[in-house]
Design a protein around this motif. Sequence first.
Motif, PDB file in Angstrom:
ATOM      1  N   ARG A  88       0.723  -0.743   0.105  1.00 47.76           N
ATOM      2  CA  ARG A  88       0.193  -0.318  -0.063  1.00 47.76           C
ATOM      3  C   ARG A  88       0.962   0.903  -0.217  1.00 47.76           C
ATOM      4  O   ARG A  88       0.674   2.139  -1.033  1.00 47.76           O
ATOM      5  CB  ARG A  88      -1.189   0.437   0.681  1.00 47.76           C
ATOM      6  CG  ARG A  88      -1.773   1.010   1.670  1.00 47.76           C
ATOM      7  CD  ARG A  88      -2.249   1.018   2.743  1.00 47.76           C
ATOM      8  NE  ARG A  88      -2.146   0.404   3.305  1.00 47.76           N
ATOM      9  CZ  ARG A  88      -2.473  -0.271   3.944  1.00 47.76           C
ATOM     10  NH1 ARG A  88      -4.238  -0.443   4.378  1.00 47.76           N
ATOM     11  NH2 ARG A  88      -2.128  -0.197   5.427  1.00 47.76           N
ATOM     12  N   ARG A  89       2.076   1.396   0.590  1.00 45.80           N
ATOM     13  CA  ARG A  89       2.382   2.192   0.963  1.00 45.80           C
ATOM     14  C   ARG A  89       2.864   2.609  -0.536  1.00 45.80           C
ATOM     15  O   ARG A  89       3.428   3.554  -1.523  1.00 45.80           O
ATOM     16  CB  ARG A  89       4.140   2.069   2.082  1.00 45.80           C
ATOM     17  CG  ARG A  89       3.986   2.216   3.277  1.00 45.80           C
ATOM     18  CD  ARG A  89       4.545   1.670   4.012  1.00 45.80           C
ATOM     19  NE  ARG A  89       6.063   2.334   3.917  1.00 45.80           N
ATOM     20  CZ  ARG A  89       7.070   2.555   4.385  1.00 45.80           C
ATOM     21  NH1 ARG A  89       7.251   1.078   5.043  1.00 45.80           N
ATOM     22  NH2 ARG A  89       7.953   3.087   4.879  1.00 45.80           N
ATOM     23  N   CYS A  90       3.553   1.496  -1.133  1.00 47.53           N
ATOM     24  CA  CYS A  90       4.270   1.457  -2.316  1.00 47.53           C
ATOM     25  C   CYS A  90       3.327   2.433  -3.385  1.00 47.53           C
ATOM     26  O   CYS A  90       4.208   2.584  -4.077  1.00 47.53           O
ATOM     27  CB  CYS A  90       4.809   0.485  -3.343  1.00 47.53           C
ATOM     28  SG  CYS A  90       6.034  -0.591  -2.139  1.00 47.53           S
ATOM     29  N   TRP A 142      -4.127   3.497  -9.582  1.00 44.35           N
ATOM     30  CA  TRP A 142      -4.229   3.268  -8.440  1.00 44.35           C
ATOM     31  C   TRP A 142      -5.490   1.734  -8.456  1.00 44.35           C
ATOM     32  O   TRP A 142      -4.889   1.437  -7.013  1.00 44.35           O
ATOM     33  CB  TRP A 142      -4.856   4.562  -7.702  1.00 44.35           C
ATOM     34  CG  TRP A 142      -5.128   4.687  -6.451  1.00 44.35           C
ATOM     35  CD1 TRP A 142      -4.315   5.359  -5.384  1.00 44.35           C
ATOM     36  CD2 TRP A 142      -6.630   4.814  -5.657  1.00 44.35           C
ATOM     37  NE1 TRP A 142      -5.231   5.531  -4.446  1.00 44.35           N
ATOM     38  CE2 TRP A 142      -6.679   4.842  -4.649  1.00 44.35           C
ATOM     39  CE3 TRP A 142      -8.226   4.424  -6.396  1.00 44.35           C
ATOM     40  CZ2 TRP A 142      -7.509   4.897  -3.177  1.00 44.35           C
ATOM     41  CZ3 TRP A 142      -8.833   3.839  -5.065  1.00 44.35           C
ATOM     42  CH2 TRP A 142      -8.784   4.630  -4.085  1.00 44.35           C
ATOM     43  N   ALA A 143      -6.335   2.054  -8.384  1.00 40.34           N
ATOM     44  CA  ALA A 143      -7.200   1.333  -8.644  1.00 40.34           C
ATOM     45  C   ALA A 143      -6.694  -0.479  -9.084  1.00 40.34           C
ATOM     46  O   ALA A 143      -7.468  -1.070  -8.072  1.00 40.34           O
ATOM     47  CB  ALA A 143      -8.910   1.759  -9.495  1.00 40.34           C
ATOM     48  N   GLY A 144      -6.404  -0.682 -10.021  1.00 40.32           N
ATOM     49  CA  GLY A 144      -5.916  -1.389 -10.330  1.00 40.32           C
ATOM     50  C   GLY A 144      -4.756  -2.056  -9.140  1.00 40.32           C
ATOM     51  O   GLY A 144      -4.437  -3.131  -8.970  1.00 40.32           O
ATOM     52  N   GLU A 145      -3.876  -1.580  -8.722  1.00 38.58           N
ATOM     53  CA  GLU A 145      -2.520  -1.856  -8.926  1.00 38.58           C
ATOM     54  C   GLU A 145      -2.968  -2.290  -7.069  1.00 38.58           C
ATOM     55  O   GLU A 145      -2.718  -3.871  -6.175  1.00 38.58           O
ATOM     56  CB  GLU A 145      -2.021  -0.877  -7.838  1.00 38.58           C
ATOM     57  CG  GLU A 145      -1.196  -0.569  -8.498  1.00 38.58           C
ATOM     58  CD  GLU A 145       0.089  -1.963  -8.866  1.00 38.58           C
ATOM     59  OE1 GLU A 145       0.055  -2.773  -8.161  1.00 38.58           O
ATOM     60  OE2 GLU A 145       1.139  -1.963  -9.887  1.00 38.58           O
ATOM     61  N   PHE A 146      -4.513  -1.241  -6.049  1.00 41.30           N
ATOM     62  CA  PHE A 146      -4.930  -2.418  -4.792  1.00 41.30           C
ATOM     63  C   PHE A 146      -5.434  -2.993  -5.173  1.00 41.30           C
ATOM     64  O   PHE A 146      -5.391  -4.482  -4.534  1.00 41.30           O
ATOM     65  CB  PHE A 146      -5.120  -0.769  -4.329  1.00 41.30           C
ATOM     66  CG  PHE A 146      -4.927   0.200  -3.508  1.00 41.30           C
ATOM     67  CD1 PHE A 146      -4.149   0.018  -2.183  1.00 41.30           C
ATOM     68  CD2 PHE A 146      -5.135   0.846  -3.742  1.00 41.30           C
ATOM     69  CE1 PHE A 146      -4.108   1.182  -1.680  1.00 41.30           C
ATOM     70  CE2 PHE A 146      -4.210   2.471  -2.962  1.00 41.30           C
ATOM     71  CZ  PHE A 146      -3.393   1.964  -1.728  1.00 41.30           C
ATOM     72  N   GLY A 175      -6.742  -7.435 -11.532  1.00 34.99           N
ATOM     73  CA  GLY A 175      -5.728  -5.977 -11.628  1.00 34.99           C
ATOM     74  C   GLY A 175      -5.362  -5.314 -12.995  1.00 34.99           C
ATOM     75  O   GLY A 175      -5.870  -4.091 -12.865  1.00 34.99           O
ATOM     76  N   GLN A 176      -5.373  -6.392 -13.551  1.00 40.07           N
ATOM     77  CA  GLN A 176      -5.303  -5.453 -14.796  1.00 40.07           C
ATOM     78  C   GLN A 176      -6.399  -5.469 -15.629  1.00 40.07           C
ATOM     79  O   GLN A 176      -6.763  -4.310 -16.723  1.00 40.07           O
ATOM     80  CB  GLN A 176      -4.355  -6.450 -15.746  1.00 40.07           C
ATOM     81  CG  GLN A 176      -2.628  -6.650 -15.811  1.00 40.07           C
ATOM     82  CD  GLN A 176      -2.286  -5.556 -16.072  1.00 40.07           C
ATOM     83  OE1 GLN A 176      -2.888  -3.938 -16.204  1.00 40.07           O
ATOM     84  NE2 GLN A 176      -0.585  -4.894 -15.557  1.00 40.07           N
TER      85      GLN A 176
END
Length: 252
Positions: A88-90, A142-146, A175-176
């Motif tokens: 999350r930090r990344c 943002w959405a895809g990575e989370f 995610g993708q």
Amino acid sequence: MNGSTHASSSSSPRLARIDGAEGGRRHFRYFDYVMVAFVAILLLSNLIGASKLASLGGVTFGAGILFFPVSYVIGDVLTEVYGYANARRCVWAGFFALVFMAFMSFVVVALPPSQGWGGQASYEAVFGSTWRIVIASITAFWAGEFVNSFVLAKMKLLTGGKHLWTRTIGSTVFGQAIDSLLFYPIAFLGTWTTGQVLTVMVTNWAMKVAWEVILTPATYAVVGWLKRREGVEVFDEKTNFSPFATARPLRD
């Protein structure tokens, strides 16, 4: 080490199993390097590769797709090795880096060129992305990575830490999918036909997932190397999965 630490039955006995909440407050030897690699690849793939259309074997695609999925692979490594809280930090670091890059590009392109400098048109072509593409790129990332990190962390609990390939590929599928579902409509719907948006969206999603499959052996090697050196196995059993949560400091 608190009472939540015990030998992991699902991985090497030399690794101590810790909860993701503890992992989010722990200092790791190599975490900072992985985070830097994540943000660097994210920025460079958007900055250098996003503006060029390439063609191989009759297939046309954005050149950035060759490298951008590597950031998802590193995202998988972050969640698998260091837990959701550190991933999350990344993601937030990458998000703010993208926002600053977009702001800096806008300012630099808008500055009046010096008399006699003839590179303004080329500069605008490379760095002058429209507001729709910028918003689409930042939102989709943002959405895809989370989603990617959340799915991987939950699948790790379901599999007991076994079968790494199922969660790296499975998390990338979801995610993708979110990334593509957000990016292409926001960036191009109304400019391209609906059919073109759907075609490119599905094609690029498939190519990104294929990249994840191809890079699976490399993911195994990196994950194994990092886990052995960090000495822990992180399971997100008590993790707060809100994108906006922060890790509480360790108590003495």
